[in-house]
Scaffold this motif. Structure first.
Motif, PDB file in Angstrom:
ATOM      1  N   HIS A   1       0.852  -1.179   0.000  1.00 14.56           N
ATOM      2  CA  HIS A   1       0.000   0.000   0.000  1.00 14.56           C
ATOM      3  C   HIS A   1       0.897   1.241   0.000  1.00 14.56           C
ATOM      4  N   PRO A   2       0.583   2.259  -0.827  1.00 14.64           N
ATOM      5  CA  PRO A   2       1.424   3.466  -0.870  1.00 14.64           C
ATOM      6  C   PRO A   2       1.644   4.115   0.490  1.00 14.64           C
ATOM      7  N   LEU A   3       0.741   3.887   1.415  1.00 15.79           N
ATOM      8  CA  LEU A   3       0.918   4.437   2.757  1.00 15.79           C
ATOM      9  C   LEU A   3       2.199   3.923   3.404  1.00 15.79           C
ATOM     10  N   VAL A   4       2.600   2.688   3.072  1.00 13.67           N
ATOM     11  CA  VAL A   4       3.824   2.121   3.643  1.00 13.67           C
ATOM     12  C   VAL A   4       5.040   2.918   3.182  1.00 13.67           C
ATOM     13  N   ALA A   5       5.066   3.285   1.898  1.00 15.18           N
ATOM     14  CA  ALA A   5       6.174   4.098   1.390  1.00 15.18           C
ATOM     15  C   ALA A   5       6.224   5.437   2.102  1.00 15.18           C
ATOM     16  N   MET A   6       5.064   6.030   2.363  1.00  8.63           N
ATOM     17  CA  MET A   6       5.042   7.302   3.076  1.00  8.63           C
ATOM     18  C   MET A   6       5.505   7.135   4.523  1.00  8.63           C
ATOM     19  N   LEU A   7       5.135   6.012   5.153  1.00  6.19           N
ATOM     20  CA  LEU A   7       5.580   5.773   6.530  1.00  6.19           C
ATOM     21  C   LEU A   7       7.098   5.645   6.595  1.00  6.19           C
ATOM     22  N   ARG A   8       7.710   5.060   5.559  1.00  6.38           N
ATOM     23  CA  ARG A   8       9.168   4.942   5.532  1.00  6.38           C
ATOM     24  C   ARG A   8       9.838   6.300   5.363  1.00  6.38           C
ATOM     25  N   SER A   9       9.058   7.291   4.984  1.00  5.48           N
ATOM     26  CA  SER A   9       9.598   8.636   4.762  1.00  5.48           C
ATOM     27  C   SER A   9       8.993   9.650   5.720  1.00  5.48           C
TER      28      SER A   9
ATOM     29  N   ARG B   1       4.377  13.539   6.861  1.00  2.00           N
ATOM     30  CA  ARG B   1       3.537  13.217   8.022  1.00  2.00           C
ATOM     31  C   ARG B   1       2.150  13.838   7.868  1.00  2.00           C
ATOM     32  N   LEU B   2       2.109  15.061   7.350  1.00  2.00           N
ATOM     33  CA  LEU B   2       0.819  15.716   7.140  1.00  2.00           C
ATOM     34  C   LEU B   2       0.001  14.966   6.095  1.00  2.00           C
ATOM     35  N   ARG B   3       0.655  14.492   5.039  1.00  2.00           N
ATOM     36  CA  ARG B   3      -0.055  13.712   4.017  1.00  2.00           C
ATOM     37  C   ARG B   3      -0.596  12.414   4.602  1.00  2.00           C
ATOM     38  N   ILE B   4       0.216  11.748   5.427  1.00  2.00           N
ATOM     39  CA  ILE B   4      -0.238  10.501   6.054  1.00  2.00           C
ATOM     40  C   ILE B   4      -1.455  10.770   6.921  1.00  2.00           C
ATOM     41  N   ARG B   5      -1.380  11.822   7.730  1.00  2.00           N
ATOM     42  CA  ARG B   5      -2.499  12.139   8.624  1.00  2.00           C
ATOM     43  C   ARG B   5      -3.755  12.452   7.820  1.00  2.00           C
ATOM     44  N   GLU B   6      -3.597  13.214   6.736  1.00  2.00           N
ATOM     45  CA  GLU B   6      -4.754  13.566   5.929  1.00  2.00           C
ATOM     46  C   GLU B   6      -5.363  12.322   5.275  1.00  2.00           C
ATOM     47  N   GLU B   7      -4.504  11.452   4.722  1.00  2.00           N
ATOM     48  CA  GLU B   7      -5.020  10.261   4.057  1.00  2.00           C
ATOM     49  C   GLU B   7      -5.705   9.329   5.044  1.00  2.00           C
ATOM     50  N   VAL B   8      -5.061   9.090   6.176  1.00  2.00           N
ATOM     51  CA  VAL B   8      -5.650   8.185   7.172  1.00  2.00           C
ATOM     52  C   VAL B   8      -6.953   8.758   7.716  1.00  2.00           C
TER      53      VAL B   8
ATOM     54  N   HIS C   1      -9.032  11.135   6.404  1.00  2.00           N
ATOM     55  CA  HIS C   1     -10.126  11.308   5.458  1.00  2.00           C
ATOM     56  C   HIS C   1     -10.579   9.992   4.836  1.00  2.00           C
ATOM     57  N   THR C   2      -9.679   9.029   4.713  1.00  2.00           N
ATOM     58  CA  THR C   2     -10.068   7.770   4.084  1.00  2.00           C
ATOM     59  C   THR C   2     -10.640   6.790   5.085  1.00  2.00           C
ATOM     60  N   TYR C   3     -10.065   6.752   6.271  1.00  2.00           N
ATOM     61  CA  TYR C   3     -10.458   5.735   7.245  1.00  2.00           C
ATOM     62  C   TYR C   3     -11.196   6.308   8.451  1.00  2.00           C
ATOM     63  N   VAL C   4     -10.544   7.191   9.172  1.00  2.00           N
ATOM     64  CA  VAL C   4     -11.067   7.619  10.464  1.00  2.00           C
ATOM     65  C   VAL C   4     -12.440   8.273  10.336  1.00  2.00           C
ATOM     66  N   ASP C   5     -12.595   9.186   9.376  1.00  2.00           N
ATOM     67  CA  ASP C   5     -13.871   9.886   9.258  1.00  2.00           C
ATOM     68  C   ASP C   5     -15.021   8.921   8.992  1.00  2.00           C
ATOM     69  N   ALA C   6     -14.785   7.970   8.080  1.00  2.00           N
ATOM     70  CA  ALA C   6     -15.840   7.007   7.744  1.00  2.00           C
ATOM     71  C   ALA C   6     -16.179   6.129   8.939  1.00  2.00           C
TER      72      ALA C   6
END
Length: 202
Positions: free
Chosen positions: A108-116, A123-130, A132-137
């Motif tokens: 999952h592309p999130l893994v590449a972002m976590l490595r960076s 970090r802001l992109r990870i927080r936004e993706e997590v 808006h995609t998961y937590v809000d729903a």
């Protein structure tokens, strides 16, 4: 000597060449960033993997950072938020476990972002993706009090599944499919969301 038809075809051929080169660079970047992260990946590494000159990265993407942003951006599977609400968590887990992420190095592309994630903008992109995609729903689906906290706890559990599979490569979880996880998905999701949830998606 070039004919009129040859001259007419040249722009189209050049455009296809540019698009093919750009696609190769994106593919190479996805694989490198997924395996090694942003800092450990050089522009020369990516260009070498794609078989082109490194200057083309700056021509087509502007910078290594802009290439990283494009390489780690992926649309979630179209049916993620569609379908019965009681199957939402199972669908989310399926995107981590069963979805074909071959084009992103098998992860999952999130893994590449976590490595960076040492970079603030990442970090802001990870927080936004997590969020808006998961937590809000999940928060909207939860019942009772502390819905935001419980939605984040469930999101953390799903992100942890991805990390253990892709980064740590724990044996049992690495080999498990969504069907293997189904009873545990149902148990955890039901407990945290305060409503009956299914571990299956069919």
């Amino acid at each position: 000597m070039s004919t009129v038809d040859d001259l007419a075809r040249e722009p189209a051929l050049q455009k296809r060449d540019r698009e093919a080169t750009r696609a190769r660079l994106l593919e190479a970047a996805r694989l490198r960033f997924a395996r090694e992260g942003y800092d450990a990946t050089s522009v020369r590494d990516i260009a070498g993997d794609a078989g082109v000159d490194a200057t083309l990265i700056f021509r087509y993407f502007g910078s290594k950072k802009q290439l990283f942003d494009q390489a780690t951006t992926a649309d979630s599977p179209a049916d993620l938020l569609a379908g019965p609400p009681e199957e939402l968590v199972a669908r989310m887990v399926r995107t981590v476990v069963d979805h074909d992420w071959t084009a992103y190095g098998g992860e999952h592309p999130l893994v590449a972002m976590l490595r960076s994630s040492a970079h603030e903008d990442t970090r802001l992109r990870i927080r936004e993706e997590v969020c808006h995609t998961y937590v809000d729903a999940l928060r909207d689906l939860a019942e009772g009090e502390d819905t935001a906290l419980r939605a984040e706890l469930l999101s953390a559990w799903m992100v942890g599944i991805g990390i253990l599979r892709s980064v740590v490569a724990t044996p049992a979880l690495s080999e498990a499919r969504t069907s293997d996880l189904a009873p545990h998905i149902a148990t955890v999701a039901t407990a945290l969301l305060g409503r009956p949830m299914s571990g299956n998606t069919d």
